[in-house]
Scaffold this active site. Sequence first.
Site, PDB file in Angstrom:
ATOM      1  N   VAL A  36      -3.064   2.585   3.671  1.00  0.00           N
ATOM      2  CA  VAL A  36      -1.864   2.048   3.050  1.00  0.00           C
ATOM      3  C   VAL A  36      -2.294   0.957   2.080  1.00  0.00           C
ATOM      4  O   VAL A  36      -2.919  -0.020   2.486  1.00  0.00           O
ATOM      5  CB  VAL A  36      -0.889   1.450   4.095  1.00  0.00           C
ATOM      6  CG1 VAL A  36       0.317   0.844   3.406  1.00  0.00           C
ATOM      7  CG2 VAL A  36      -0.480   2.506   5.103  1.00  0.00           C
ATOM      8  N   GLU A  37      -2.019   1.166   0.837  1.00  0.00           N
ATOM      9  CA  GLU A  37      -2.300   0.152  -0.175  1.00  0.00           C
ATOM     10  C   GLU A  37      -1.001  -0.566  -0.478  1.00  0.00           C
ATOM     11  O   GLU A  37       0.015   0.049  -0.761  1.00  0.00           O
ATOM     12  CB  GLU A  37      -2.855   0.793  -1.449  1.00  0.00           C
ATOM     13  CG  GLU A  37      -4.226   1.383  -1.272  1.00  0.00           C
ATOM     14  CD  GLU A  37      -5.300   0.350  -1.061  1.00  0.00           C
ATOM     15  OE1 GLU A  37      -5.078  -0.839  -1.356  1.00  0.00           O
ATOM     16  OE2 GLU A  37      -6.381   0.730  -0.588  1.00  0.00           O
ATOM     17  N   LEU A  38      -1.026  -1.865  -0.392  1.00  0.00           N
ATOM     18  CA  LEU A  38       0.163  -2.675  -0.602  1.00  0.00           C
ATOM     19  C   LEU A  38       0.094  -3.376  -1.954  1.00  0.00           C
ATOM     20  O   LEU A  38      -0.831  -3.187  -2.717  1.00  0.00           O
ATOM     21  CB  LEU A  38       0.283  -3.706   0.525  1.00  0.00           C
ATOM     22  CG  LEU A  38       0.278  -3.123   1.936  1.00  0.00           C
ATOM     23  CD1 LEU A  38       0.261  -4.241   2.953  1.00  0.00           C
ATOM     24  CD2 LEU A  38       1.479  -2.220   2.140  1.00  0.00           C
TER      25      LEU A  38
END
Length: 79
Positions: A36-38
């Site tokens: 998950v890239e935020l």
Amino acid sequence: MHGKIYVPQQSSALYPTAGDTTDWTYGTYGIPSFTVELRPRTFQEGGFILPPDHILPTWEENRPAAFRFVEQLLAVSVA
């Protein structure tokens, strides 16, 4: 939410790597894993350092997907 759009894609499309945690957890334990890239999206926008005033909005944006993912994992493990 908050004017941000997240685009699903394979983590290998973000940056090439091999033998990372997602490979290991799946290969060793069969555990579905994902990256998950935020926020922020680019280095120019701040890189991987999230300003304190972005923490709650980022959680609000990602909470529905995180809960859905957990629901799916629980449904599969019970079946």
